[in-house]
Design an enzyme around this catalytic site. Structure first.
Site, PDB file in Angstrom:
ATOM      1  N   CYS A   1     -18.230  29.960  -2.793  1.00 57.79           N
ATOM      2  CA  CYS A   1     -16.566  30.333  -2.753  1.00 57.79           C
ATOM      3  C   CYS A   1     -15.816  30.059  -1.798  1.00 57.79           C
ATOM      4  O   CYS A   1     -14.634  30.172  -1.805  1.00 57.79           O
ATOM      5  CB  CYS A   1     -16.512  31.651  -3.257  1.00 57.79           C
ATOM      6  SG  CYS A   1     -17.052  32.806  -1.954  1.00 57.79           S
TER       7      CYS A   1
ATOM      8  N   HIS B   1       0.755  -1.202   0.029  1.00 60.53           N
ATOM      9  CA  HIS B   1      -0.178  -0.098  -0.116  1.00 60.53           C
ATOM     10  C   HIS B   1       0.829   1.169   0.214  1.00 60.53           C
ATOM     11  O   HIS B   1       0.513   2.256  -0.881  1.00 60.53           O
ATOM     12  CB  HIS B   1      -0.940   0.180   1.411  1.00 60.53           C
ATOM     13  CG  HIS B   1      -2.094  -0.722   0.979  1.00 60.53           C
ATOM     14  ND1 HIS B   1      -3.001  -1.201   2.070  1.00 60.53           N
ATOM     15  CD2 HIS B   1      -2.733  -1.395  -0.110  1.00 60.53           C
ATOM     16  CE1 HIS B   1      -3.862  -2.003   1.603  1.00 60.53           C
ATOM     17  NE2 HIS B   1      -3.814  -2.033   0.283  1.00 60.53           N
TER      18      HIS B   1
ATOM     19  N   ARG C   1     -10.346  38.673  -4.353  1.00 65.21           N
ATOM     20  CA  ARG C   1     -10.286  39.113  -3.274  1.00 65.21           C
ATOM     21  C   ARG C   1      -9.258  40.238  -3.477  1.00 65.21           C
ATOM     22  O   ARG C   1      -8.217  40.264  -3.254  1.00 65.21           O
ATOM     23  CB  ARG C   1      -9.538  38.153  -2.491  1.00 65.21           C
ATOM     24  CG  ARG C   1     -10.209  36.754  -2.124  1.00 65.21           C
ATOM     25  CD  ARG C   1      -9.567  36.052  -1.048  1.00 65.21           C
ATOM     26  NE  ARG C   1     -10.482  35.048  -0.353  1.00 65.21           N
ATOM     27  CZ  ARG C   1     -10.401  33.660  -0.698  1.00 65.21           C
ATOM     28  NH1 ARG C   1      -9.695  33.031  -1.720  1.00 65.21           N
ATOM     29  NH2 ARG C   1     -11.175  32.903   0.207  1.00 65.21           N
TER      30      ARG C   1
ATOM     31  N   GLU D   1     -22.289  34.813   4.613  1.00 64.49           N
ATOM     32  CA  GLU D   1     -21.358  34.542   5.309  1.00 64.49           C
ATOM     33  C   GLU D   1     -21.361  34.652   6.734  1.00 64.49           C
ATOM     34  O   GLU D   1     -20.591  34.170   7.651  1.00 64.49           O
ATOM     35  CB  GLU D   1     -19.940  35.393   5.225  1.00 64.49           C
ATOM     36  CG  GLU D   1     -19.508  35.612   3.748  1.00 64.49           C
ATOM     37  CD  GLU D   1     -18.268  36.166   3.683  1.00 64.49           C
ATOM     38  OE1 GLU D   1     -17.167  35.689   3.747  1.00 64.49           O
ATOM     39  OE2 GLU D   1     -18.235  37.652   3.414  1.00 64.49           O
TER      40      GLU D   1
ATOM     41  N   ARG E   1     -11.490  29.707  11.711  1.00 57.77           N
ATOM     42  CA  ARG E   1     -10.887  28.865  11.022  1.00 57.77           C
ATOM     43  C   ARG E   1      -9.634  28.220  10.763  1.00 57.77           C
ATOM     44  O   ARG E   1      -9.406  27.210  10.280  1.00 57.77           O
ATOM     45  CB  ARG E   1     -11.175  29.524   9.338  1.00 57.77           C
ATOM     46  CG  ARG E   1     -10.243  30.633   9.240  1.00 57.77           C
ATOM     47  CD  ARG E   1     -10.243  31.154   7.888  1.00 57.77           C
ATOM     48  NE  ARG E   1     -11.437  32.273   7.737  1.00 57.77           N
ATOM     49  CZ  ARG E   1     -11.647  32.859   6.256  1.00 57.77           C
ATOM     50  NH1 ARG E   1     -10.965  32.480   5.209  1.00 57.77           N
ATOM     51  NH2 ARG E   1     -12.477  33.745   6.351  1.00 57.77           N
TER      52      ARG E   1
ATOM     53  N   ASN F   1     -16.256  29.735   4.502  1.00 55.09           N
ATOM     54  CA  ASN F   1     -15.360  29.835   5.514  1.00 55.09           C
ATOM     55  C   ASN F   1     -15.773  30.656   6.697  1.00 55.09           C
ATOM     56  O   ASN F   1     -15.734  30.136   7.687  1.00 55.09           O
ATOM     57  CB  ASN F   1     -14.156  30.501   4.814  1.00 55.09           C
ATOM     58  CG  ASN F   1     -13.662  29.704   3.623  1.00 55.09           C
ATOM     59  OD1 ASN F   1     -14.011  28.669   3.513  1.00 55.09           O
ATOM     60  ND2 ASN F   1     -12.986  30.556   2.878  1.00 55.09           N
ATOM     61  N   ASP F   2     -16.295  32.020   6.463  1.00 52.88           N
ATOM     62  CA  ASP F   2     -16.855  32.740   7.555  1.00 52.88           C
ATOM     63  C   ASP F   2     -18.175  32.341   8.062  1.00 52.88           C
ATOM     64  O   ASP F   2     -18.355  32.306   9.317  1.00 52.88           O
ATOM     65  CB  ASP F   2     -17.002  33.966   6.983  1.00 52.88           C
ATOM     66  CG  ASP F   2     -15.550  35.170   7.032  1.00 52.88           C
ATOM     67  OD1 ASP F   2     -14.975  34.987   8.046  1.00 52.88           O
ATOM     68  OD2 ASP F   2     -15.182  35.579   6.107  1.00 52.88           O
TER      69      ASP F   2
ATOM     70  N   ARG G   1     -15.061  41.396  -5.636  1.00 48.60           N
ATOM     71  CA  ARG G   1     -15.137  41.405  -4.072  1.00 48.60           C
ATOM     72  C   ARG G   1     -14.701  42.751  -3.782  1.00 48.60           C
ATOM     73  O   ARG G   1     -13.537  42.962  -3.708  1.00 48.60           O
ATOM     74  CB  ARG G   1     -14.732  40.320  -3.323  1.00 48.60           C
ATOM     75  CG  ARG G   1     -15.371  40.805  -1.830  1.00 48.60           C
ATOM     76  CD  ARG G   1     -15.098  39.439  -0.997  1.00 48.60           C
ATOM     77  NE  ARG G   1     -13.798  39.263  -0.634  1.00 48.60           N
ATOM     78  CZ  ARG G   1     -13.224  38.338   0.147  1.00 48.60           C
ATOM     79  NH1 ARG G   1     -14.151  37.417   0.607  1.00 48.60           N
ATOM     80  NH2 ARG G   1     -12.013  38.192   0.429  1.00 48.60           N
TER      81      ARG G   1
HETATM   82  C1  PEP Z   1     -15.363  32.911   2.803  1.00 50.19           C
HETATM   83  O1  PEP Z   1     -15.610  33.421   3.930  1.00 50.19           O
HETATM   84  O2  PEP Z   1     -15.963  31.537   2.739  1.00 50.19           O
HETATM   85  C2  PEP Z   1     -14.773  33.436   1.535  1.00 50.19           C
HETATM   86  C3  PEP Z   1     -14.633  32.845   0.543  1.00 50.19           C
HETATM   87  O3  PEP Z   1     -13.994  34.579   1.994  1.00 50.19           O
HETATM   88  P1  PEP Z   1     -12.850  34.612   2.793  1.00 50.19           P
HETATM   89  O4  PEP Z   1     -12.136  33.387   2.837  1.00 50.19           O
HETATM   90  O5  PEP Z   1     -11.850  35.675   1.720  1.00 50.19           O
HETATM   91  O6  PEP Z   1     -13.119  35.182   3.929  1.00 50.19           O
HETATM   92 MG    MG Z   2     -15.351  35.488   4.090  1.00 49.70          MG
END
Ligand code: PEP
Ligand code: MG
Length: 571
Positions: A501, A195, A298, A433, A467, A456-457, A335
């Site tokens: 995103c 493996h 960004r 977000e 995060r 993410n936010d 953005r």
């Molecule tokens: C998010 O928050 O998911 C995002 C894409 O914006 P950033 O990561 O730039 O805060």
């Molecule tokens: Mg964000």
């Protein structure tokens, strides 16, 4: 063995092709000396069993995390192998038998565990089939992981390696999969069907086995060349040899397959995968990779000054014009500055005690209007005669959105009054977000031209977890999935487009789930786009909907991740 004036050349078995040059590090086998042995009383049995269960639990968490990362690397073979390790944790040997033995042997867990595994090894070694005998490496790999959790001092040097060639007795699958800074492997034993060999080949790490590693012991810390094409190891190479091999190093080729701009699921449903861009030099690759647009620019990352206050209108116009020109006619979700909180980019210092929950993103721009107006003036002028998509970060509610729109339209009118050219059309999108935006997404959809979900936010603010906190931050959490579901429904009701995103849009584990939740538009860093496109071609709409339905009913992020991994491994 041949010995020239300085260098040592050893011939072994070529297991994984390629050339690696690095500093050698010899990893010693775990032996009895590494572990304590002591007896316990019957009253301590429960405590030892508890310690064992915690070690198994931590091992499972490591493996799930590893699997998650491997999906993003596109190492399907490795994900599948690590999956078998996770399943092995449920085996009676690892659960009931082991716990009964602690009670019966009345010894510390490490000792009991090593005894159980040694008995198991004897059984494996008696199997005549070489293929099955090799599978014991997986058991050993897993048991070493559990032992490291029981006794964290062992083998810590592996965690600190960088640009290293590892020398070991035998290579284990998780070691091969886990450390991205290892350049090559040299082992005493291990065949091409193991493996570990499979993973080394999938990751493009050169590997030579059947080497008498005792001869290499005095060379730890020296330079070595691993020639995985010819099965050769050259330690302490001469300058000429080094130069000769340096010319032969080629980086492994990955994801060479080209996909069209729009990809289809197995049943012919479309999806788009656009790019997240924060570096102007990445824009050229959009055309090479057949990408339909920039789903997240960004803009706060684009100023070389790292301070948006001193980013003049003229400099912004010229930068944005360059981006638009380089992107040719591709759509760009522009953005506006997403600053404050965990993103600095501004010299306006915050006196807030918790800036992540304060004046950041759109709130910052509405408070410091001159910065916002300057950026909008620059974007509008740079986009003259084009279609413009403006994306507002961290929108809280409709009131805030209307405030922002008022400023944008005022800037547009001012430019027109001055006789300057403006875009043909201006579309204004809201980033979803924070939970308030999800709850109010029906209202926001009426005032937005499109949505982009920043998971993410959204994960940070929903789970109250930063995060960077890998234990608490879980975008697979059912609450996040239910929020995406709500947002997609609000967007569909108003007939506006909705994309994702955040980082999950770039992880192929999540692709069918997001598709099943109604997402048809993904935006991801460039390097993951071919993987996401490939994943889209591997499921049908019906399969995706079934995954989404089951995921929405899960009670934890781990349960969702297991569901997604299972579907990935079977695909
Ligand atoms: C998010 O928050 O998911 C995002 C894409 O914006 P950033 O990561 O730039 O805060
Ligand atoms: Mg964000």
């Amino acid at each position: 063995m041949q010995e020239t004036s300085e260098q040592l050349v050893l011939q072994g078995l070529a297991v994984s092709e390629g050339i690696a040059i690095g500093v050698v590090l010899l990893i010693e086998e775990l032996t009895d000396d590494h572990f304590p042995v002591f007896s316990i009383s019957t009253s301590q049995v429960a405590e030892e069993i508890g310690r064992y269960r915690r070690a198994v639990d931590s091992s499972r968490k490591d493996l799930e995390k590893l699997q998650y990362n491997l999906v993003q690397e596109g190492s399907k073979e490795a994900v599948t192998i690590i999956n078998t390790h996770i399943q092995m944790l449920e085996d009676p040997i690892m659960t009931t038998i082991m716990e009964e033995k602690i009670g019966a042997m009345l010894h510390n867990t490490e000792h009991v565990f090593r005894t159980v595994i040694a008995d198991y090894e004897k059984q494996f070694k008696s199997i005549p089939d070489e293929f099955f005998r090799q599978r014991f490496t997986d058991v050993k790999d897993l048991s070493n992981r559990i032992l490291r959790h029981l006794h964290p001092k062992v083998n810590h040097e592996i965690d600190e390696v960088s640009n290293t060639i590892l020398i070991l007795d035998e290579l284990t699958p998780s070691l091969t999969a886990e450390h991205s800074s290892i350049l090559g492997f040299i082992t005493r034993s291990g065949g091409g069907t193991s493996h570990a060999a499979l993973i080394a080949r999938a990751k493009g790490i050169p590997y030579v086995s059947n080497i008498n590693i005792d001869e290499l012991r005095p060379f730890s810390g020296k330079i070595a060349i691993v020639d995985g094409n010819e099965g050769k190891v050259i330690v302490d190479p001469s300058d000429e040899e080094l130069a000769r091999y340096q010319d032969r190093i080629v980086s492994p080729k990955k994801n060479e397959q080209q996909y069209p701009v729009r990809v289809n699921t197995k049943d012919g449903a479309h999806a788009d995968v656009w790019a997240n861009i924060e570096d102007i030099s990445d824009i050229r690759a959009l055309h090479e990779l057949e990408i339909g647009g920039i789903g997240l620019l960004r803009s706060e990352f684009l100023s070389s000054k790292n301070d948006i206050e001193s980013f003049s209108e003229e400099d912004q116009i010229s930068l944005y014009s360059e981006i638009i020109e380089k992107a040719l006619n591709l759509p760009i979700y522009f953005r506006v500055f997403d600053v404050g909180g965990d993103k600095s980019f501004s010299s306006i210092t915050s006196s807030e005690s918790n800036p992540a929950l304060g004046i950041r993103s759109l709130r910052f721009l509405l408070r410091y209007k001159e910065i916002f107006e300057r950026q909008i003036r620059a974007i509008l002028q740079a986009s003259c005669n084009k279609e413009l998509y403006l994306l507002l970060p961290l929108v809280t509610d409709v009131f805030e959105l209307l405030e922002a729109k008022k400023i944008i339209y005022q800037v547009k009118d001012d430019l027109l009054e001055k006789g300057l050219k403006i875009p043909q059309s201006i579309k204004i999108g809201s980033m979803i977000e924070i939970p308030s935006a999800v709850i109010l997404s029906d209202q926001l959809a009426k005032e937005s031209d499109f949505f982009s979900i920043g998971t993410n936010d959204l994960t940070q603010y929903t789970l109250a977890a930063d995060r960077s906190n890998s234990d608490l931050y879980k975008p697979a959490h059912p609450s996040i999935l239910r929020m995406i579901d709500v947002v997609v429904k609000s967007a569909n009701q108003q007939g506006i487009k909705v994309s994702v995103c955040g980082e999950i849009a770039s992880n192929p584990l999540f692709t069918p789930l997001l598709f099943g939740l109604g997402i048809r538009h993904f935006s991801s860093p460039l390097r993951y786009i071919p993987l996401v496109k490939e994943r889209i071609t591997q499921f049908s709409s019906q399969e995706a909907e079934s995954i989404a339905k089951r995921a929405l009913a899960c009670i934890s992020a781990d349960e969702v991740t297991r569901l997604l991994t299972d579907s990935y491994v079977r695909s």
